[in-house]
Write an enzyme that holds these catalytic residues in place. Sequence first.
Site, PDB file in Angstrom:
ATOM      1  N   ASP A 204       0.787  -1.250   0.000  1.00  0.00           N
ATOM      2  CA  ASP A 204       0.000   0.000   0.000  1.00  0.00           C
ATOM      3  C   ASP A 204       0.817   1.298   0.000  1.00  0.00           C
ATOM      4  O   ASP A 204       0.489   2.234   0.760  1.00  0.00           O
ATOM      5  CB  ASP A 204      -0.961   0.018   1.205  1.00  0.00           C
ATOM      6  CG  ASP A 204      -1.992  -1.100   1.172  1.00  0.00           C
ATOM      7  OD1 ASP A 204      -1.896  -1.971   0.296  1.00  0.00           O
ATOM      8  OD2 ASP A 204      -2.896  -1.100   2.029  1.00  0.00           O
TER       9      ASP A 204
ATOM     10  N   LYS B  86      -7.164  -4.934  -3.133  1.00  0.00           N
ATOM     11  CA  LYS B  86      -7.974  -5.453  -2.024  1.00  0.00           C
ATOM     12  C   LYS B  86      -8.952  -4.401  -1.542  1.00  0.00           C
ATOM     13  O   LYS B  86      -8.707  -3.209  -1.703  1.00  0.00           O
ATOM     14  CB  LYS B  86      -7.069  -5.899  -0.867  1.00  0.00           C
ATOM     15  CG  LYS B  86      -6.203  -4.754  -0.324  1.00  0.00           C
ATOM     16  CD  LYS B  86      -5.191  -5.253   0.678  1.00  0.00           C
ATOM     17  CE  LYS B  86      -4.240  -4.180   1.131  1.00  0.00           C
ATOM     18  NZ  LYS B  86      -4.831  -3.081   1.900  1.00  0.00           N
TER      19      LYS B  86
ATOM     20  N   CYS C  64      -2.017  -2.345   7.663  1.00  0.00           N
ATOM     21  CA  CYS C  64      -1.890  -3.271   6.533  1.00  0.00           C
ATOM     22  C   CYS C  64      -0.579  -4.056   6.533  1.00  0.00           C
ATOM     23  O   CYS C  64      -0.563  -5.205   6.127  1.00  0.00           O
ATOM     24  CB  CYS C  64      -2.132  -2.529   5.221  1.00  0.00           C
ATOM     25  SG  CYS C  64      -3.879  -2.041   5.085  1.00  0.00           S
TER      26      CYS C  64
HETATM   27  C1  VGL Z   1      -4.655   1.133   5.937  1.00  0.00           C
HETATM   28  C2  VGL Z   1      -6.007   2.158   7.451  1.00  0.00           C
HETATM   29  C3  VGL Z   1      -7.082   2.027   6.627  1.00  0.00           C
HETATM   30  C4  VGL Z   1      -3.291   0.640   5.582  1.00  0.00           C
HETATM   31  C5  VGL Z   1      -5.728   0.978   5.098  1.00  0.00           C
HETATM   32  O1  VGL Z   1      -2.952   0.556   4.383  1.00  0.00           O
HETATM   33  O2  VGL Z   1      -2.536   0.338   6.515  1.00  0.00           O
HETATM   34  N1  VGL Z   1      -4.804   1.710   7.110  1.00  0.00           N
HETATM   35  N2  VGL Z   1      -6.927   1.426   5.463  1.00  0.00           N
END
Ligand code: VGL
Length: 196
Positions: free
Chosen positions: A8, A102, A146
């Site tokens: 991410d 995802k 994540c």
């Molecule tokens: C994430 C919070 C909400 C991440 C994703 O990528 O860690 N954190 N959605």
Amino acid sequence: MRALIVVDVQNDFCPGGALATDRGAEVAADITTYLRAAREAGTYGAVVGTKDWHIDPAGHFAPEGTAPDFEETWPVHCLADSDGAQSHPALDTSLIDAWFLKGEHTAAYSGFEGHPAGAPESSLADWLRDHDVDAVDVCGIATDFCVRATALDAVAEGFDVRVLTDLCAPVTPGGGAVAFTQMSYVGVDLIDNHFH
Ligand code: VGL
């Protein structure tokens, strides 16, 4: 064979984004530097990236007019195909072999909930096993969400797991520290000062 999972590294998780981590952009640039050297050295048999890719992720976004709690509810982020969902420009995406999306219709913290674009039936675990991967390194954003979920799932899937701690950015420093402790408790090898 060992693979690297880059979790991410997207604009919305970097400064200026909807759910910015302080160190996101720095980590994006450091991952690129690290990955160029690792590619040269032949450290990895494969390098994959994950992306949060939301369309209507149930209760993952705080309802309009309410404040997110930054634990279970979040500001709107990483909408599919939006600028915020693109890889941060400091990440050299030419170094990544395959992408896994995802969270289209549900919260999905772990990269192991991801699938190749257009192939919802395939999974990251299947792809890794098809490529003879039995060990993974994990880095990216966010340490406390994540990255943690991806590392824990990698252990549960039977991979030998290391996390490159200085190539991860947390939502909060305290959350990041707790996450590293949890990872280490389930058998993840924390590789500190791997890069700097
Ligand atoms: C994430 C919070 C909400 C991440 C994703 O990528 O860690 N954190 N959605």
